[in-house]
Design an enzyme around this catalytic site. Structure first.
Site, mmCIF file in Angstrom:
data_model
loop_
_atom_site.group_PDB
_atom_site.id
_atom_site.type_symbol
_atom_site.label_atom_id
_atom_site.label_comp_id
_atom_site.label_asym_id
_atom_site.label_seq_id
_atom_site.Cartn_x
_atom_site.Cartn_y
_atom_site.Cartn_z
ATOM 1 N N ASP A 1 16.062 15.360 -43.891
ATOM 2 C CA ASP A 1 17.408 15.482 -44.451
ATOM 3 C C ASP A 1 18.144 14.149 -44.408
ATOM 4 O OD1 ASP A 1 18.017 18.619 -44.761
ATOM 5 O OD2 ASP A 1 16.762 18.292 -42.992
ATOM 6 N N ASP B 1 12.135 10.793 -41.390
ATOM 7 C CA ASP B 1 13.060 11.906 -41.241
ATOM 8 C C ASP B 1 13.084 12.652 -42.582
ATOM 9 O OD1 ASP B 1 15.145 13.541 -40.263
ATOM 10 O OD2 ASP B 1 16.652 12.165 -41.033
ATOM 11 N N ASP C 1 18.240 8.509 -41.109
ATOM 12 C CA ASP C 1 19.643 8.267 -41.480
ATOM 13 C C ASP C 1 20.655 8.568 -40.396
ATOM 14 O OD1 ASP C 1 19.134 11.167 -41.836
ATOM 15 O OD2 ASP C 1 21.186 11.173 -42.585
#
Length: 262
Positions: free
Chosen positions: A27, A25, A201
């Protein structure tokens, strides 16, 4: 798919770089979460690490992000060939072909609804994408209940898929998610036959954690403890970059370096 309870630290053998596929991922994983989506800047050190990973993994590197592919390309300066955007609604294959789902006909209605709420609540930020629209409320946390209520109503009336994230809600055209993007890559050369690691996240990464595990790999969640399908946790983006760098140097992705307590 509902995340499982927080898992204890597992004992998984190290994965040789030569047989691993790395999915990341962006961000909150490679870069800290910004107050606004447009505030993240290019990081030359990160991009150099991605180039090294692309080389060492012989192309078995993919970024799987909620952002548009074009935005990711600008931020990483072309350091990775394989990029999936909009949580899987866009995907660039190892051969450079971009596959994009057509936008749902009701997407403009959702965009206008989000724009109207942003005009009424200071701090809300609308992010327009090709097949989805996101409403960020990180700068207006008191608006969370109103934002979620609006998103649920628009989703119910339009058929758009509601996807919640960290201080953001998104209405997206129905279609592939991050797990589907990982599975599609794993069916292609050079990913085919490798063991995947997915690092992310957010709640939107749970489908990819599950997919990685289904291929014999594992997920790594970044940030705070919470119920998840990931088998490991790492504290934040700086630790992620350090772990990837050390793994490339040692030619071994060693999950023993990761701790739920870390």
């Amino acid at each position: 798919m509902t995340p499982s309870q927080i898992r204890p630290h597992a004992r998984t053998p190290g994965l040789p770089v030569a047989s691993t596929a790395l999915f990341l991922d962006f961000d909150g994983t490679l870069a800290p979460i910004a107050r606004r989506p447009t505030e993240i800047e290019n990081n030359p050190s990160l991009n150099e690490l991605l180039r090294q990973a692309q080389l060492n993994l012989h192309g078995r590197l993919a970024l799987v992000s909620g952002r548009d592919i074009g935005v990711i390309d600008r931020m990483i300066e072309g350091a990775a060939t394989c990029v999936a955007g909009e949580h899987g609604l866009q995907r660039r294959t190892p051969h450079g072909e971009v596959q994009s789902l057509a936008a749902h006909p009701s997407l403009p209605d959702a965009m206008e609804a989000f724009a109207a709420m942003a005009r009424a609540h200071k701090g809300l930020v609308v992010e327009h994408k090709s097949a989805s629209v996101a409403l960020h409320y990180r700068l207006a946390p008191s608006a969370e209940e109103a934002v979620l209520d609006l998103a649920e109503r628009v989703s119910a009336s339009t058929g758009l898929t509601l996807q919640a994230g960290s201080m953001v809600v998104e209405l997206r055209s129905p279609g592939p998610d991050k797990g589907a993007a990982l599975r599609a890559y794993m069916a292609e050369v050079p990913f085919r036959g490798a063991t995947p690691i997915f690092i992310g996240d957010d709640l939107t990464d749970e489908a990819a954690f599950e997919a990685a595990e289904s291929f014999g790999g594992f997920g790594v969640i970044v940030g705070e403890r919470r119920p998840t399908r990931a088998q490991y946790r790492i504290a934040g983006p700086p630790r992620v970059l350090d772990w990837i760098s050390r793994s490339l140097e040692s030619s071994l992705f060693e999950p023993g370096d990761l701790r739920w307590e870390g």
